[in-house]
Write an enzyme that holds these catalytic residues in place. Structure first.
Site, short mmCIF file in Angstrom:
data_model
loop_
_atom_site.label_atom_id
_atom_site.label_comp_id
_atom_site.label_asym_id
_atom_site.label_seq_id
_atom_site.Cartn_x
_atom_site.Cartn_y
_atom_site.Cartn_z
CD GLN A 174 -6.95 -34.53 26.04
OE1 GLN A 174 -7.61 -35.57 26.02
NE2 GLN A 174 -5.67 -34.50 26.37
N PRO A 230 -7.11 -35.42 32.00
CG PRO A 230 -6.40 -35.21 29.78
CD PRO A 230 -6.07 -34.79 31.18
CB CYS A 288 -4.33 -40.75 23.61
SG CYS A 288 -5.26 -42.27 23.91
N GLY A 347 2.42 -37.94 35.64
CA GLY A 347 2.91 -39.31 35.53
C GLY A 347 3.36 -39.87 36.87
#
Ligand code: FMN
Length: 315
Positions: A67, A13, A99, A200
């Site tokens: 999401q 997302p 987030c 990541g």
């Protein structure tokens, strides 16, 4: 390596980026699962229809995960129920526990919830209850302060969520620095029945392979690596098969841009072309004429203008 099955590839997302047209493009280029931008459960609760552009999708995008973010269990319940019963019943609901943006964290959402495991638990339970058999996933970070990913998951262990995407950077790391891919492996070991997606710092096919080796994850989540490069999904798949991959030439990237243009105009109309400007600038970064094209690309407002600039580009 225990897990020999090749990992599935996921478009992470990304707010302001992973809208329906971009997701369509990523599915075309080999993404096996695509996530929407984060959608506020408050916005869905109070103005469901008005926020349709955030949750609508094309059948070709499936499997598509919507999401959600917020911090009120009741609103997660209501928003999830509305979506599950709508024409846009997705293939998955995801909850944002990662987030780090100031305005998200300061209102108690996103990664702030990793510090509130009891509230997070209520949110996950409410979402599962309302999801009506649509699988629920969670997206977390390596940690936030003294709360680690493993400790956080312990508090959700008995709930029937299906998937966890672990961004292997802590809240404090933000979006830079090395992501710890081995965390995904630890999680899989503790929760073998859950699906684990490692995320990541996967920017190249070589990174993807290393992340898979290190994590033995079921899936790989791609974020910044896909910005301006949706074809990275295909390159990763080629690399996993043959240890080789090719870069796209200018004509091929123009085809990507035209596809994106068409999908965007069909989804949001010609007045939305302003959204395309940043993508266009990213697509052609690195070519010898890039700076000069960029000046034109960031000013386009109509379909004709986009096509004219593309037609005028040469090696
Ligand atoms: C522009 C941008 C927007 C993002 N928006 C979201 C979001 O809406 N929800 C979310 O869970 N993560 C969001 N992320 C985080 C990514 O999903 C991903 O976890 C993070 O970028 C790490 O992966 P990467 O190193 O491959 O970029 C965003 C990241 C970027 C760069």
């Amino acid at each position: 390596m225990v897990n020999k099955k090749k990992p599935f590839l996921v478009l992470c997302p990304m707010a302001g980026l992973t809208d329906s047209p971009f997701r369509q493009l990523c599915r075309e280029w080999g993404a096996d699962r695509v996530y929407s931008e984060m959608i506020s459960v408050d916005a869905l609760f109070y103005k469901f229809k008005k926020n349709e552009e955030f949750y609508r999708f094309q059948p070709a995008e499936r499997p598509v995960v919507l999401q959600l973010f917020g911090h009120k269990p009741k609103l997660f319940f209501e928003a999830t129920k509305k979506l599950a019963e709508s024409a846009y019943r997705p293939d998955g609901f995801d909850i944002n526990f990662g987030c780090p943006a100031k305005k998200v964290v300061h209102t108690g959402n996103g990664v702030a919830l990793m510090r509130k495991p009891e509230l997070a638990r209520e949110i996950v339970a409410a979402t599962i209850l309302a999801a009506d058999k649509v699988p629920v996933s969670i997206k977390i970070r390596a940690g936030n302060g003294d709360m680690t990913a493993l400790k956080f998951l312990e508090s959700l262990a008995d709930l029937s969520w299906k998937t966890v995407m672990i961004h292997g950077r802590t809240y404090e790391q933000g979006f830079a620095g090395k992501a710890d891919w081995s965390l995904a492996k630890q999680i899989k070991k503790i929760y073998p029945d859950k699906e684990v997606i490692v995320n990541g710092g996967i920017m190249t096919p070589e990174d993807a392979y290393a992340a898979w080796q290190e994590s033995e994850a079921d899936g790989l989540g791609l974020g910044q690596g896909i910005i301006g490069k949706p074809w990275l999904f295909a390159q990763i798949k080629d690399y996993f098969e043959t240890k080789k991959y090719a870069d796209l030439n200018l004509e091929q990237i123009k085809t990507v841009a035209r596809y994106h243009l068409q999908a965007l105009v069909e989804d949001k109309g010609e007045s939305s072309i302003i959204i395309l400007r940043k993508h266009l600038a990213w697509y052609f970064k690195g070519f010898p004429g890039a700076a000069q094209w960029r000046d034109k690309l960031v000013r386009v407002s109509t379909v004709k203008e986009v096509l004219d600039v593309l037609d005028g580009m040469n090696d």
